[in-house]
Design a protein around this motif. Sequence first.
Motif, PDB file in Angstrom:
ATOM      1  N   UNK A 580       0.864  -1.179   0.000  1.00  0.00           N
ATOM      2  CA  UNK A 580       0.000   0.000   0.000  1.00  0.00           C
ATOM      3  C   UNK A 580       0.900   1.228   0.000  1.00  0.00           C
ATOM      4  N   UNK A 581       0.351   2.377   0.307  1.00  0.00           N
ATOM      5  CA  UNK A 581       1.155   3.584   0.217  1.00  0.00           C
ATOM      6  C   UNK A 581       2.186   3.690   1.343  1.00  0.00           C
ATOM      7  N   UNK A 582       2.065   2.829   2.363  1.00  0.00           N
ATOM      8  CA  UNK A 582       2.967   2.910   3.501  1.00  0.00           C
ATOM      9  C   UNK A 582       4.098   1.884   3.457  1.00  0.00           C
ATOM     10  N   UNK A 583       3.780   0.668   3.032  1.00  0.00           N
ATOM     11  CA  UNK A 583       4.804  -0.378   3.088  1.00  0.00           C
ATOM     12  C   UNK A 583       4.484  -1.476   2.081  1.00  0.00           C
ATOM     13  N   UNK A 584       5.432  -2.399   1.921  1.00  0.00           N
ATOM     14  CA  UNK A 584       5.244  -3.579   1.083  1.00  0.00           C
ATOM     15  C   UNK A 584       5.759  -4.800   1.840  1.00  0.00           C
ATOM     16  N   UNK A 585       5.080  -5.925   1.627  1.00  0.00           N
ATOM     17  CA  UNK A 585       5.374  -7.173   2.319  1.00  0.00           C
ATOM     18  C   UNK A 585       5.487  -8.294   1.300  1.00  0.00           C
ATOM     19  N   UNK A 586       6.486  -9.176   1.495  1.00  0.00           N
ATOM     20  CA  UNK A 586       6.676 -10.319   0.607  1.00  0.00           C
ATOM     21  C   UNK A 586       7.003 -11.539   1.471  1.00  0.00           C
ATOM     22  N   UNK A 587       6.156 -12.558   1.374  1.00  0.00           N
ATOM     23  CA  UNK A 587       6.327 -13.774   2.166  1.00  0.00           C
ATOM     24  C   UNK A 587       6.324 -14.965   1.234  1.00  0.00           C
ATOM     25  N   UNK A 588       7.307 -15.864   1.393  1.00  0.00           N
ATOM     26  CA  UNK A 588       7.358 -17.062   0.550  1.00  0.00           C
ATOM     27  C   UNK A 588       7.852 -18.251   1.366  1.00  0.00           C
ATOM     28  N   UNK A 589       7.259 -19.411   1.094  1.00  0.00           N
ATOM     29  CA  UNK A 589       7.688 -20.677   1.706  1.00  0.00           C
ATOM     30  C   UNK A 589       8.158 -21.594   0.587  1.00  0.00           C
ATOM     31  N   UNK A 590       9.127 -22.442   0.873  1.00  0.00           N
ATOM     32  CA  UNK A 590       9.743 -23.245  -0.182  1.00  0.00           C
ATOM     33  C   UNK A 590      10.156 -24.618   0.339  1.00  0.00           C
ATOM     34  N   UNK A 591      10.279 -25.543  -0.612  1.00  0.00           N
ATOM     35  CA  UNK A 591      10.768 -26.891  -0.336  1.00  0.00           C
ATOM     36  C   UNK A 591      11.581 -27.356  -1.536  1.00  0.00           C
ATOM     37  N   UNK A 592      12.802 -27.855  -1.292  1.00  0.00           N
ATOM     38  CA  UNK A 592      13.675 -28.326  -2.366  1.00  0.00           C
ATOM     39  C   UNK A 592      14.181 -29.726  -2.035  1.00  0.00           C
ATOM     40  N   UNK A 593      14.082 -30.615  -3.013  1.00  0.00           N
ATOM     41  CA  UNK A 593      14.645 -31.956  -2.909  1.00  0.00           C
ATOM     42  C   UNK A 593      15.749 -32.092  -3.944  1.00  0.00           C
ATOM     43  N   UNK A 594      16.946 -32.422  -3.479  1.00  0.00           N
ATOM     44  CA  UNK A 594      18.128 -32.442  -4.343  1.00  0.00           C
ATOM     45  C   UNK A 594      18.681 -33.860  -4.398  1.00  0.00           C
ATOM     46  N   UNK A 595      18.970 -34.331  -5.597  1.00  0.00           N
ATOM     47  CA  UNK A 595      19.626 -35.624  -5.789  1.00  0.00           C
ATOM     48  C   UNK A 595      20.983 -35.409  -6.442  1.00  0.00           C
ATOM     49  N   UNK A 596      21.921 -36.334  -6.147  1.00  0.00           N
ATOM     50  CA  UNK A 596      23.281 -36.261  -6.696  1.00  0.00           C
ATOM     51  C   UNK A 596      23.931 -34.903  -6.428  1.00  0.00           C
ATOM     52  N   UNK A 597      23.816 -34.456  -5.194  1.00  0.00           N
ATOM     53  CA  UNK A 597      24.354 -33.145  -4.802  1.00  0.00           C
ATOM     54  C   UNK A 597      25.811 -33.028  -5.231  1.00  0.00           C
ATOM     55  N   UNK A 598      26.134 -31.946  -5.952  1.00  0.00           N
ATOM     56  CA  UNK A 598      27.510 -31.655  -6.334  1.00  0.00           C
ATOM     57  C   UNK A 598      28.102 -30.702  -5.301  1.00  0.00           C
ATOM     58  N   UNK A 599      29.171 -31.132  -4.657  1.00  0.00           N
ATOM     59  CA  UNK A 599      29.844 -30.291  -3.685  1.00  0.00           C
ATOM     60  C   UNK A 599      31.181 -29.843  -4.250  1.00  0.00           C
ATOM     61  N   UNK A 600      31.557 -28.619  -3.931  1.00  0.00           N
ATOM     62  CA  UNK A 600      32.744 -27.992  -4.498  1.00  0.00           C
ATOM     63  C   UNK A 600      33.878 -27.992  -3.488  1.00  0.00           C
ATOM     64  N   UNK A 601      35.056 -28.391  -3.952  1.00  0.00           N
ATOM     65  CA  UNK A 601      36.268 -28.366  -3.141  1.00  0.00           C
ATOM     66  C   UNK A 601      37.188 -27.288  -3.674  1.00  0.00           C
ATOM     67  N   UNK A 602      37.689 -26.442  -2.778  1.00  0.00           N
ATOM     68  CA  UNK A 602      38.619 -25.382  -3.180  1.00  0.00           C
ATOM     69  C   UNK A 602      40.026 -25.946  -3.259  1.00  0.00           C
ATOM     70  N   UNK A 603      40.678 -25.706  -4.389  1.00  0.00           N
ATOM     71  CA  UNK A 603      42.085 -26.057  -4.551  1.00  0.00           C
ATOM     72  C   UNK A 603      42.886 -24.791  -4.273  1.00  0.00           C
ATOM     73  N   UNK A 604      43.900 -24.846  -3.414  1.00  0.00           N
ATOM     74  CA  UNK A 604      44.518 -23.607  -2.920  1.00  0.00           C
ATOM     75  C   UNK A 604      45.275 -22.832  -3.999  1.00  0.00           C
ATOM     76  N   UNK A 605      44.658 -22.637  -5.144  1.00  0.00           N
ATOM     77  CA  UNK A 605      45.252 -21.843  -6.218  1.00  0.00           C
ATOM     78  C   UNK A 605      44.160 -21.123  -6.988  1.00  0.00           C
ATOM     79  N   UNK A 606      43.059 -20.827  -6.321  1.00  0.00           N
ATOM     80  CA  UNK A 606      41.871 -20.162  -6.860  1.00  0.00           C
ATOM     81  C   UNK A 606      41.120 -21.026  -7.855  1.00  0.00           C
ATOM     82  N   UNK A 607      41.355 -22.345  -7.878  1.00  0.00           N
ATOM     83  CA  UNK A 607      40.603 -23.259  -8.735  1.00  0.00           C
ATOM     84  C   UNK A 607      39.735 -24.159  -7.862  1.00  0.00           C
TER      85      UNK A 607
END
Length: 788
Positions: A580-607
């Motif tokens: 409205x003229x005074x404020x704005x509100x945004x509300x969201x609920x979510x659910x995510x199911x992930x398979x074969x999760x890819x995880x990242x490993x840092x190599x100490x050379x910025x790779x």
Amino acid sequence: MTGTMLGSVLFNDPAAARRTTHAQTSQTRGAATTAKSHVVPVKNRTPAKPRPTSREASESDAEAVSVRLSRHARDGGGGMMRLETAPVSVQTVGRQLIAMRSPNSTGLDLVANMPSVSIAMPDTTGFKGGSIFMRGFTDQDMALMLDGAPSSNAGYLQQNVDPENIESVQLTPGSSPIDAPATRAAAGSLDEKTMTPAKKMGGAMDFSYGTNNLSREFLRLESGYIGNSGVRMYISGSHAHARQWMGAGTNERIHMDVGVMKDFDNGSFVKFFGSWHNSMFTIDNYPTEAQFELYKKTGQGWNRTNIWNPASSSAGNYWKSNIDSWNQFFVSTQAHVILTKRLTLDVTPYLSTGFGFDGYGVGTVSGLGGVCSAGCTTGAGAQANPNAQVSNYWGQHWSPQVGLTAKLGYDVDRHNHVTFGYWYENNAISYLSPYMLTMESGRNPKLSANDYKLYTVDGQEVSSRYNAGYELNSFFISDTAKYLNDRLTVNAGFKYVMSNYWDHGVGVGTDTISSYKFGANSTAPLPHLSISYQFNEHNQIYVNAEGDFRQAQPSQLSASTSLPKNQYSITEQIGYRYNNKWFMLDLSAFNSNITNRLLTTYLPNTAYAVSNAGNMTVRGFDVMVAGRDYHHFSPFASFEYLHGTQDSNIPYGNTYLPTKGLQSILTPRVMANFGVSYNSTGFFGNFALHYTGPQSVTLVDDQRMPGFVTDTLAIGYHFKPFSFMKSPTFRLNFSNLTGSIVRVGTTGVANNLHNVTLLDGSTLAGGSGASFYVLPRFSMTGTVSTDF
């Protein structure tokens, strides 16, 4: 993202486009308009020349007044939140906030107070990018976009555009547009949009100086419309220099942007953006928990030193032995062509490429075994000094990521708009990893410096070489249907991605030669469905469900003998918006199911490297609320609750890590933000506070990172126009006001800190655990700027 910002503030759907916000209505009530002009006549607004109160209001003509009104009509919280109508969760910061932040800011800094993200930055000067942690994911899981084209990893996001040329930054957590050229969008997308060239000749400049001997200069020149060609453009350049906030070393960058816009009478347009970036900076060490605690208690740091003693065991930590030298090029073109009254064509070609090296000290020649210096051949040649210091490299040749998206849009009838599109991409990388003698001064030699190369006794260069990449083809189709006077919108679509990978390499060691080669194909079906209902101009609800994926990047496949499985996620969202003229509100609920999760490993050379790590579930909710301008103040607050669990035990060798049922890594339960902006008669300011709760940082959940608070402050003043300066401005930007010493993220994945029993009964020994980003110390930057 396939469009471009043309200064419009109309809502995304036609029904909303016909409405105006209360702010717009109140400011234009009683003003006369005509069919030929949407500009509010100045004489109906004020009898005297107004004093400019912001950069956007520096022009005294009616057109500038109109642009200012339209640009901020959707903003709340001083630009920290924007009124949205898309049927997905959207979190946007606009130019109003960007103009108050430090010119050193990157796209990451600008979204740091969105409810879904926690940002980790290794420095305060904008040289090194950082990392994003969002809903249990990282930036490696996000579609990072710039003007409709795939951008760099978050660690290199600052290389593509200067912040003065960013119009807006938009987050869509858990969702990505069906036409986005993205090979990783499980976490959602971050969309940077560059400014459109101005219609009138002019420009902007700013000069900054701050903590850590930071100095920065920026200049943009605007052509305005060039004759009657319908073409307008700008070109900008910046230079920055600073020293490390922790340890020894200096950093320097040079950057150039070019923007071109061509308008056509029928509404078609072509927008071009290109950039070149050159930087040389010190590669950081990142501390373990023990090193961090030692610094916190005693002040003893962990980063690079300014002492070069080649006889010392720590010589490899000399800052000049750990240098990143890089050139980056980015080009994208967005063409929107109105073919007929019902048919449109959108085409976005893009190119991103870079070359350079990361060199880092690794010890002495004796650690490599039998090697010799330049000119070495079988049975002859000068044997390398076993005590000589050695540098290892990650060097990249010209390695383009080139692609094209094209789509046809057709209005079937007054209710349905159908889109059919195609996406092609070729992403190839060629890089090498040689060992070379460190220069006598302690500096890394260039890769082309033959006198410093090392060879085996039979004359082969000690180096590994890799070539990897993929060719991708994708088709997508969607239909947007609108009913009930455009209040009900249903969008359904499907996207299918097909990738053909290749990867091969050769490694030459002092006593071994190894090679590998493989090719593989992968596919990803990606359905999209969203439904939105707008009750009236104040209330909207929506639901969204879609499939997203992430595939390994070519640069993450070094020494791989197989292709990791694609990570796949299914996300459902439901949301409600009110304004409205005074404020704005945004509300969201979510659910995510992930398979074969890819995880990242840092190599100490910025790779980085990746591996599959089982399945995961993440669910929670976001809430944002922002006030309109009230007595010159605009508040903002956001909150997120997050619950993430590992749904399977993660493979480790021939057995498994005991991870099932544990809190998923990098998934804090709570994040919260508060901010307030002020803008009145020249004075302006913004304060922002962020909190991230405790979280697990090892897969077996035996190491945790405490919760932390970060803060920023901006204050400044817009002076009256003077001479050629239309908007002379002075501002101060502060970060880490309290000088907190806290960890704000990890550089990658760690299995465990303490001994852990694997599922086959064997014991995995403890290690050093995760490595961390640490919040940089208090910093201040002063900036003078003006449009002209």
